[in-house]
Design an enzyme around this catalytic site. Structure first.
Site, short mmCIF file in Angstrom:
data_model
loop_
_atom_site.label_atom_id
_atom_site.label_comp_id
_atom_site.label_asym_id
_atom_site.label_seq_id
_atom_site.Cartn_x
_atom_site.Cartn_y
_atom_site.Cartn_z
N TYR A 14 2.41 -9.12 3.56
CA TYR A 14 2.90 -9.84 2.39
C TYR A 14 3.00 -11.36 2.64
O TYR A 14 3.14 -12.13 1.70
CB TYR A 14 4.27 -9.33 1.95
CG TYR A 14 4.36 -7.85 1.67
CD1 TYR A 14 3.23 -7.06 1.46
CD2 TYR A 14 5.61 -7.22 1.63
CE1 TYR A 14 3.35 -5.70 1.22
CE2 TYR A 14 5.72 -5.87 1.39
CZ TYR A 14 4.59 -5.11 1.19
OH TYR A 14 4.71 -3.77 0.95
N HIS A 22 1.92 0.31 8.79
CA HIS A 22 1.67 0.12 7.36
C HIS A 22 0.59 1.07 6.83
O HIS A 22 0.76 1.68 5.77
CB HIS A 22 1.29 -1.34 7.09
CG HIS A 22 1.50 -1.79 5.69
ND1 HIS A 22 1.65 -3.12 5.34
CD2 HIS A 22 1.58 -1.10 4.53
CE1 HIS A 22 1.82 -3.21 4.03
NE2 HIS A 22 1.77 -2.01 3.52
#
Length: 272
Positions: free
Chosen positions: A46, A104
């Site tokens: 992000y 992730h």
């Protein structure tokens, strides 16, 4: 390791921060913590860990009351890269440890034995109080459990009334793995869903609030993202909703396996 007695149970509602950056991310995180959120989710991908950390610092909530999670991106999953970049994430967040550190995606440099050995080392060193995975299949969960010494604390997956992930939820119950729902509003597709709106009218609640309440009542933590204070408050107020069994059943019937997030490197691509 930190005193686990001081660690909060995974809060059933958190703040997702995908797509937020800079001063806006800082403001949203600080506002959410002011409202009462205590579970904050970010990720290396992000590129907002610094801004998220500044929001956490601004809110001045005692560290032991917070549950902060970040995720190692798939290009950083070689053993030494996990060790190095996890500590870089801590530096950006301005924290001494994270409550939960995820793989992730099981893609890119992910190699179970080497990657997960590094996660165990970070757990043993107190960099992460818990380790988790995201976007795994049952077979990949089986494989990960054979390599990890630390328990898999959580599995972060896309989950909402249109993609209910029953198989993975049942797996989690059987192995004491907490489900965490990202995109719990299906990237906005549930905001005007007619069935959820009809149910919501009975509770003076929005379709979004009904979706979040359904997740919570099914034992699923949700991390919706929002950039407006009004929506942050509305999402938080979903914690007060108690849905009747007949309404939960109606929502259960909405499952259509509809994914909002489906990258080409996802492990389920190519599965029948």
């Amino acid at each position: 390791m930190h005193d686990m007695a001081d660690q909060p149970k995974l809060p059933r509602l958190g703040l997702g921060t995908s797509g937020m950056d800079g001063a806006d991310a800082t403001e949203v995180v600080a506002t959410a913590l002011d409202i009462g959120y205590r579970h904050i989710d970010t990720a290396q991908y992000y590129e907002n860990e610094t801004a998220v950390g500044e929001g956490i610092a601004r809110a001045e909530i005692p560290r032991e009351e917070l549950f902060v999670a970040t995720k190692i991106w798939h290009t950083n999953l070689a053993h030494d890269d996990v060790l190095e970049t996890a500590r870089e994430s801590l530096d950006r967040l301005g924290l001494d440890y994270v409550d939960l550190l995820y793989v992730h995606w099981p893609a890119g440099a992910y190699e179970p034995a080497e990657t997960l050995a590094a996660f165990d080392e970070l757990s043993d060193a107190g960099v992460a109080d818990h380790v988790g995975v995201s976007n795994f299949t049952p077979d990949l969960l089986d494989e990960a459990r054979t390599h990890l010494d630390a328990p898999i604390f959580a599995h972060q997956i896309e989950c909402h009334p249109l993609l209910q992930q029953r198989t993975l939820r049942i797996y989690g119950v059987g192995h004491d793995i907490e489900p965490v729902a990202y995109s719990p509003l299906a990237r906005g597709r549930l905001l005007d869903h007619p069935v959820l709106a009809e149910i919501g009218a009975k509770y003076d609640a929005t379709p979004a609030q009904i979706s979040l309440a359904w997740l919570r009542e099914n034992g699923i933590a949700a991390i919706p993202k929002s950039s407006s204070e009004a929506h942050l408050r509305a999402n938080y107020e979903s914690l007060t909703l108690d849905l009747r069994s007949e309404d939960l059943d109606r929502i259960d019937a909405l499952d259509g396996g509809d994914r909002a997030i489906d990258p080409e490197f996802a492990p389920w691509e190519g599965e029948t």
